[in-house]
Design an enzyme around this catalytic site. Structure first.
Site, PDB file in Angstrom:
ATOM      1  CB  CYS A  70      -0.731  -0.022   1.175  1.00 42.73           C
ATOM      2  SG  CYS A  70      -1.941   1.551   1.512  1.00 42.73           S
ATOM      3  CB  CYS A 184      -3.164   3.779  -5.317  1.00 39.41           C
ATOM      4  SG  CYS A 184      -4.381   2.875  -4.588  1.00 39.41           S
TER       5      CYS A 184
END
Ligand code: DGL
Length: 277
Positions: A70, A184
């Site tokens: 992440c 992302c």
């Protein structure tokens, strides 16, 4: 080796999928923090608290290394986690360097898409200072894509409209931009849509291979060549037993086939989008 991989949600499966390709013989724990997704619009303090709890949880499960799959959590917490815990903790950052270094028309720009937190954090600013000497990168927040991905909505008219509208911020076209950096992990699911909107010439650059390659170096693992035919996940138990993976959602282990089917669908989606580069 036992490797813990976590994300706020299903984005991190893109790193797990890459790890399945490169290190199919290792053992994995995948953790999706579904109670707190999305991270990208939350405060630093909140994100730090979530990450600390997950890192602790994974250490209790006796992992040899942790991958923060992440970009958002990495921006906020990786340095602090490394100070606090004594095991390899790898993070992810938008793959700006490979995008800038790609052979292409140097007048073309690079679009870096990420969550609001990743774009705001100093880590990305420092990376750009280091690698984007000619100031070719433009930064674009795409907060809603995380929600669409969590709903498994990748191809709808709404998604198309949202991405197209966001692209208008910089008048993004394939003549003006050489590549899109998917900063992302949730953004991987939409690769066919970026292509549909922008055309065939645009390069789609994610950080999955780089992250897994680095993991191999840190743990001294021999990287496999990619299986030519890709991986097909047929049954929910394939992703548990076949790839020696335990799946957790905010601390609860997922063992029933109905809930595992979601992960199976997502991993198959990631196989499908894998060749969009
Ligand atoms: N998948 C995450 C990332 O790579 C975070 C998405 C979110 O929870 O906002 O940034």
């Amino acid at each position: 080796m036992r490797i813990g991989i976590f994300d706020s949600g299903i984005g991190g499966l893109s790193v797990l999928n890459e790890a399945y390709h490169r290190f199919p013989d290792q053992e994995y724990i995948f953790y999706a923090d579904i109670k707190h997704v999305p991270y990208g619009t939350k405060s630093e303090t909140e994100i730090l608290g979530f990450v600390d709890e997950i890192v602790n949880f994974l250490i209790e499960k006796k992992v040899d290394a942790i991958v923060i799959a992440c970009n958002t959590a990495t921006s906020v917490a990786v340095a602090k986690m490394r100070e606090k815990y004594d095991l390899p903790i790898l993070g992810m950052e938008p793959a700006v360097k490979p995008a800038i270094e790609e052979p292409c028309d140097e007048n073309k720009r690079v679009l870096v898409m990420a969550t609001p937190v990743t774009i705001r954090e100093k880590k990305l600013a420092r990376l750009l200072t280091r690698v984007d000497i000619q100031h070719r990168a433009d930064l674009l927040e795409m907060p809603e894509l995380v929600r669409y991905a969590e709903r498994e909505e990748y191809d709808s008219d709404d998604v198309k409209k949202y991405i197209s509208e966001r692209f208008k911020t910089f008048d993004v076209t394939e003549d003006k931009y050489s590549s899109l950096v998917l900063g992302c992990t949730h953004f991987n699911y939409f690769k066919p849509m970026y292509r549909e909107i922008l055309g065939e010439k645009i390069h789609l650059i994610d950080g999955n291979y780089g992250t897994v390659h680095h993991l191999g170096e840190v743990l001294g693992l021999q990287m496999k060549n990619e299986p030519d035919s890709g991986i097909r996940f047929d049954e929910p138990q394939d992703i548990v037993v076949g790839f020696k993976t335990a799946y957790y959602e905010s601390g609860d282990e997922i063992t029933d086939n109905i809930r595992l089917s979601k992960y199976l669908r997502m991993l198959n989606r990631l196989e499908f989008v894998r060749n969009y580069r």
